[in-house]
Scaffold this motif. Structure first.
Motif, PDB file in Angstrom:
ATOM      1  N   GLU A  85       0.831  -1.201   0.000  1.00  0.00           N
ATOM      2  CA  GLU A  85       0.000   0.000   0.000  1.00  0.00           C
ATOM      3  C   GLU A  85       0.868   1.256   0.000  1.00  0.00           C
ATOM      4  O   GLU A  85       0.544   2.248  -0.653  1.00  0.00           O
ATOM      5  CB  GLU A  85      -0.936  -0.004   1.217  1.00  0.00           C
ATOM      6  N   ARG A  86       1.978   1.221   0.732  1.00  0.00           N
ATOM      7  CA  ARG A  86       2.912   2.365   0.700  1.00  0.00           C
ATOM      8  C   ARG A  86       3.473   2.558  -0.694  1.00  0.00           C
ATOM      9  O   ARG A  86       3.680   3.682  -1.143  1.00  0.00           O
ATOM     10  CB  ARG A  86       4.058   2.166   1.706  1.00  0.00           C
ATOM     11  N   ALA A  87       3.728   1.448  -1.405  1.00  0.00           N
ATOM     12  CA  ALA A  87       4.235   1.542  -2.783  1.00  0.00           C
ATOM     13  C   ALA A  87       3.197   2.214  -3.675  1.00  0.00           C
ATOM     14  O   ALA A  87       3.536   3.086  -4.489  1.00  0.00           O
ATOM     15  CB  ALA A  87       4.594   0.155  -3.314  1.00  0.00           C
ATOM     16  N   ALA A  88       1.939   1.822  -3.523  1.00  0.00           N
ATOM     17  CA  ALA A  88       0.873   2.443  -4.324  1.00  0.00           C
ATOM     18  C   ALA A  88       0.768   3.928  -4.006  1.00  0.00           C
ATOM     19  O   ALA A  88       0.595   4.758  -4.907  1.00  0.00           O
ATOM     20  CB  ALA A  88      -0.453   1.725  -4.075  1.00  0.00           C
ATOM     21  N   SER A  89       0.909   4.278  -2.736  1.00  0.00           N
ATOM     22  CA  SER A  89       0.868   5.682  -2.334  1.00  0.00           C
ATOM     23  C   SER A  89       2.044   6.455  -2.925  1.00  0.00           C
ATOM     24  O   SER A  89       1.890   7.583  -3.410  1.00  0.00           O
ATOM     25  CB  SER A  89       0.879   5.779  -0.810  1.00  0.00           C
ATOM     26  N   TRP A  90       3.234   5.852  -2.888  1.00  0.00           N
ATOM     27  CA  TRP A  90       4.415   6.503  -3.461  1.00  0.00           C
ATOM     28  C   TRP A  90       4.233   6.700  -4.962  1.00  0.00           C
ATOM     29  O   TRP A  90       4.619   7.737  -5.510  1.00  0.00           O
ATOM     30  CB  TRP A  90       5.670   5.693  -3.157  1.00  0.00           C
ATOM     31  N   ALA A  91       3.614   5.735  -5.635  1.00  0.00           N
ATOM     32  CA  ALA A  91       3.340   5.882  -7.071  1.00  0.00           C
ATOM     33  C   ALA A  91       2.462   7.112  -7.305  1.00  0.00           C
ATOM     34  O   ALA A  91       2.682   7.869  -8.250  1.00  0.00           O
ATOM     35  CB  ALA A  91       2.675   4.620  -7.619  1.00  0.00           C
ATOM     36  N   GLY A  92       1.477   7.323  -6.434  1.00  0.00           N
ATOM     37  CA  GLY A  92       0.651   8.524  -6.544  1.00  0.00           C
ATOM     38  C   GLY A  92       1.465   9.791  -6.374  1.00  0.00           C
ATOM     39  O   GLY A  92       1.251  10.784  -7.079  1.00  0.00           O
TER      40      GLY A  92
END
Length: 154
Positions: free
Chosen positions: A132-139
């Motif tokens: 989920e942190r990776a998805a947030s960082w992608a944002g």
């Protein structure tokens, strides 16, 4: 703009982060293992994200070679970011910082500071919430790209 997410992964943790990034970064994003990556495919205007587990306090040898290949071709006009997977320890290596430095030295524009994702034990799995942190960082990466484009730095 194409998005290239290049990674090396010993136990699948870095691959999982790369795939989470690709799914959030959109249709033109692909996570590619370093063994199948062609540095000549990266063009000005593309986003290049490079990820590696920490191996001996630095990126893996395969990622180091890919960075050398990228430097040979030059990265002018390419937007980049770097991440690593690591144990959550007080003292550790910083592969992502070394990757970022190599990308910048090759002429790339860094769109985000280095990011660390954490694993449990030397083989993983990823700690809870890291995908989920990776998805947030992608944002965050997407927002940075849009901000640069709106300020004429595309």
């Amino acid at each position: 703009m194409k998005t290239h997410i290049v990674y090396d992964s010993a136990y699948g943790n870095t691959r999982t982060i790369a795939e989470a990034l690709a799914s959030r970064l959109g249709n033109n994003a692909a996570a590619v293992p370093v063994d199948r990556f062609d540095a000549r495919a990266v063009r000005a205007g593309d986003l290049l994200v490079v990820g590696s587990p920490i191996n001996g306090w630095r990126p893996t040898a395969k990622i180091a070679q890919a960075l050398a290949d990228l430097a040979e071709h030059g990265l002018a006009g390419v937007k980049t970011a770097a991440f690593d997977t690591r144990l959550k320890l007080f003292i550790h290596g910083d592969a992502a910082k070394k990757i970022s430095r190599a990308l910048k030295d090759a002429g790339a524009s860094i769109v985000s500071g280095p990011m660390a994702f954490y694993v449990k034990g030397s083989e993983g799995p990823l700690l809870q919430g890291e995908e989920e942190r990776a998805a947030s960082w992608a944002g965050t990466l997407l927002a940075s790209l849009k901000d640069q484009a709106s300020h004429g730095n595309a």
